[in-house]
Design an enzyme around this catalytic site. Structure first.
Site, PDB file in Angstrom:
ATOM      1  N   GLU B  74       0.826  -1.218   0.000  1.00 27.17           N
ATOM      2  CA  GLU B  74       0.000   0.000   0.000  1.00 27.17           C
ATOM      3  C   GLU B  74       0.854   1.260   0.000  1.00 27.17           C
ATOM      4  OE1 GLU B  74      -0.632  -2.649   1.937  1.00 27.17           O
ATOM      5  OE2 GLU B  74      -2.449  -3.354   0.946  1.00 27.17           O
ATOM      6  N   HIS B 143     -11.363  -6.004   7.384  1.00 25.10           N
ATOM      7  CA  HIS B 143     -11.846  -5.612   6.058  1.00 25.10           C
ATOM      8  C   HIS B 143     -12.995  -4.597   6.150  1.00 25.10           C
ATOM      9  CE1 HIS B 143      -9.650  -9.229   5.025  1.00 25.10           C
ATOM     10  NE2 HIS B 143      -9.907  -9.090   3.747  1.00 25.10           N
TER      11      HIS B 143
END
Lengths: 351, 339
Positions: B74, B143
């Protein structure tokens, strides 16, 4: 690993050429150019420390001892290449073309110090460690996609190799075959933590193996070695051969910053044997008949005048404009920010 | 994917029936078509078309140079996007789930959001970060985060959060056309919840503007993203009890549309703010401050908040207990009205 990644050098501490294959390329003009820039950034650096001591500059990160690494690598760059420095690489910035006044201004807390000169791609110094490595990969990737032959150089220290962004930057660049030179200055200390507490690897260069890119370990105090290895890595990058990791082994003579006291963590005699990179080049020049006393006197005077003028200009620079606090956050200022600005300016007006 | 588009003519304007995720895909297709400098970066977004299929078909159409399967990284995605953005490209970076954005938080906080300021406008970062967010679809842990206020607190970045296909497409195109970085949070629970007619071709929804989705007189409900269906249900139930709700879909979380909030609260005198993010430090606090600054004397009851609790977003066995429900919203509506 140290045997697989031996420290390459072209001249030794005494200024003798130890790699004969470079003999023809070590001409006087190159030696003089390197010497001039090293002398110039040292003058800048010493003046900055002195200004800080007098309260005329903010906290400053000295780079004395690393001049060969910074000048050699910066002179290897092409005009349109990208530079991603850290807060200790103002020597490299100055050599690449950053103005001295703005560089002093940066250390005096002014954003003007991050504005690159026209026509030069110099990113603002990275303060969060290693974060500039992915930026260099991205900017180099952009050059690749535009079809240019431009490359990017990312500067970073030994401590940066412990950060995740070191891995992410090198991994992206190697996967993309982006034209990047990852130029590590291993000055053996990250503030107070020595390299052996930073990593269990014997060298930094060996980390390149993991990314499938060349890793080169050089004597970072030998300006010729730095210059030619950086040139070679940049040439490879321009020719589509992807990134290179160079570990330039050097030594920070002074403190981490003017707020730091290295006597707290470095043994007193450590580094005493290290020959100053300028002295080393001087010895080479003297041995190779390109030491010209008159020229030395001339450049010393030139540099002194340049530094003095830059300091004067920095100190007489217009005061920081309070509107700049608000004006550069967004292209178009959101209403709530505009109101904060208006309200604060009105407050100031009321005295 | 569910993108078979049924083009119809309505008032001479071609539209297509799209879900939110379909509208996001359509927006990116428009952007890639109209601007050579637009690129998409992310994990599994190329060949696989994204884990939610938001980028389905795009790599096939625009090539691997422009729709790039990146390493699983990321900070690398955002960091290289910064380099691309300062060097002439317009990256759309997909973070697979908002809960995975934290390794990139440093890049966003120290570079994306402040590069313009640091260089006095010389280097800018015209990029869009897209991230599906929120709970309620029985995802594995981590998530389901909804941490928008970590980003609205960050000066130099805009945050948008659509709740409909029309807004998703219009906001994404507006975000890419914006000269500054924009984070677009996409309510994954609503990704395929409903379809609506979305104009074919390019259009924008102005960043910084909320939308009134229901006219009412007794209480203002303020929400965004995946909480919109919840407040709408609560409003329907309130109506049966004779309470009329004015509903605002904020759509942009920074900069917030203060006018639409003030106008509504000045009319109703009451407000219930609903967000799935945790209560403390949540955006509801900023909205209360806006009401305080603009409409204090109009208030007839304390402002209510219905939010996620100050606990980590739980494993999905308990996620419905974490999330605001129509019943909890209704309770707060009644509390405000009967104060």
């Amino acid at each position: 690993m140290e045997t697989q990644f031996p420290i390459k050098r072209i001249i030794d501490d005494e200024g003798n050429v130890v790699d004969a294959s470079y003999c023809e390329q070590l001409h006087g003009e190159l030696a003089k150019e390197l010497y001039y820039h090293m002398k110039r950034i040292r003058a800048f650096d010493r003046k900055a420390i002195s200004l800080q001591r007098q309260g005329r500059l903010g906290t400053y990160a000295p780079m004395e001892g690393q001049e060969a690494s910074q000048v050699g690598s910066a002179l290897a760059l092409g005009q349109d290449d990208w530079m991603f420095p850290t807060y200790r690489d103002h020597g490299a910035k100055l050599t690449f073309g950053a103005p001295m006044v703005e560089t002093y201004l940066y250390w005096n807390g002014r954003a003007e110090g991050c504005v690159p000169p026209v026509g030069k791609n110099i990113f603002p110094p990275a303060v969060p460690i290693a974060t500039q490595l992915p930026h260099a990969a991205g900017a180099a990737w952009a050059e690749m996609r535009k079809g240019t032959r431009n490359a990017a150089i990312a500067y970073f220290g030994d401590g940066a190799t412990s950060e995740g962004d070191f891995h992410e930057g090198l991994n992206f660049a190697s996967v993309l075959k982006a034209p990047v030179l990852f130029f590590n200055q291993n000055n053996r200390y990250a503030i107070s933590v020595p390299i052996e507490k930073q990593m269990n690897s014997e060298t930094i260069a060996q980390k390149a193996v993991a990314y499938g890119m060349p890793g080169v370990r050089i004597d970072g105090n030998d300006c010729f070695s730095v210059y030619f290895e950086a040139k070679k890595a940049l040439e490879d990058a321009r020719n589509g051969r992807g990134p290179t990791l160079i570990e330039a082994v050097t030594w920070r003579t002074g403190a981490h910053t003017t707020a730091d006291d290295p006597s707290k963590y470095r043994p007193e005699d450590q580094g005493k044997e290290i020959v100053d990179p300028l002295v080393r080049l001087e010895r080479f020049m003297k041995k190779n008949s390109c030491w010209d006393e008159a020229w030395i006197v001339e450049i010393e005077a030139l540099i002194k005048a340049e530094v003095e003028t830059a300091v004067e200009e920095m100190e007489s620079y217009p005061k920081a404009n309070v509107e700049d606090l608000f004006d550069h956050v967004f292209a178009k200022m959101p209403t709530q920010l505009a109101e904060q600005k208006e309200s604060y300016l009105a407050h100031l007006k009321r005295g | 994917m569910e993108m078979e588009v049924k083009e119809i003519q309505r008032e001479n304007t071609a539209t297509q029936l799209l879900t939110i995720v379909g509208a996001v895909n359509d927006a990116m297709k428009m952007l890639l078509e109209s601007d050579e400098s637009v690129m998409i970066l992310g994990e599994d977004i190329g060949k696989n078309g994204g884990v939610f299929r938001a980028t389905e078909g795009l790599q096939e159409k625009f090539g691997t140079d422009r729709v790039v399967d990146t390493p699983l990284s990321e900070a690398g995605i955002i960091g290289t996007s910064i380099g691309l953005a300062v060097n002439g490209f317009k990256p759309i970076a997909e973070i697979q789930f908002l809960g995975f954005i934290y390794p990139a938080y440093e890049q966003i906080m120290t570079h994306v959001s402040r590069l313009r300021m640091r260089t006095m406008g010389h280097y800018t970062v015209p990029m869009v970060i897209r991230a599906p967010y929120g709970a309620g679809i029985r995802s594995p842990e981590i998530h389901s985060d909804s941490t928008e206020s970590l980003f609205t607190h960050m000066p130099g970045i805009k945050v948008v959060c659509p709740s409909t296909p029309y807004d998703a497409k219009g906001l994404l195109i507006a975000a890419m056309e914006d000269p500054d970085p924009v984070l677009m949070l996409e309510p994954m629970k609503s990704y395929r919840a409903k379809r609506e007619e979305v104009p074919v071709g390019k259009y924008t929804v102005e960043i910084g503007k909320g939308k009134r989705v229901r006219e009412g007189t007794d209480v203002t409900l303020i929400a965004w993203g995946a909480m919109m269906p919840i407040v709408e249900k609560a409003a329907q139930q309130s109506e049966k009890k004779g309470i009329s709700c004015d509903i605002i879909d904020l759509r942009t979380l920074y900069p917030i549309d203060r006018e639409i909030i003030a106008e509504s609260v000045q009319k109703t005198g009451r407000a219930v703010i609903v967000h799935e993010a945790h209560l403390t430090g949540g955006l509801g606090n900023d909205i209360i401050s806006i009401i305080n600054d603009t409409s204090f004397l109009y208030l007839r009851a304390p402002i209510e908040r219905v939010t996620g609790f100050d606990v980590p977003v739980p494993f999905f066995a308990l996620e419905e207990d974490f999330l605001p429900t129509p019943a909890r919203v209704l309770e707060s509506i009644e509390k405000a009205v009967h104060f």
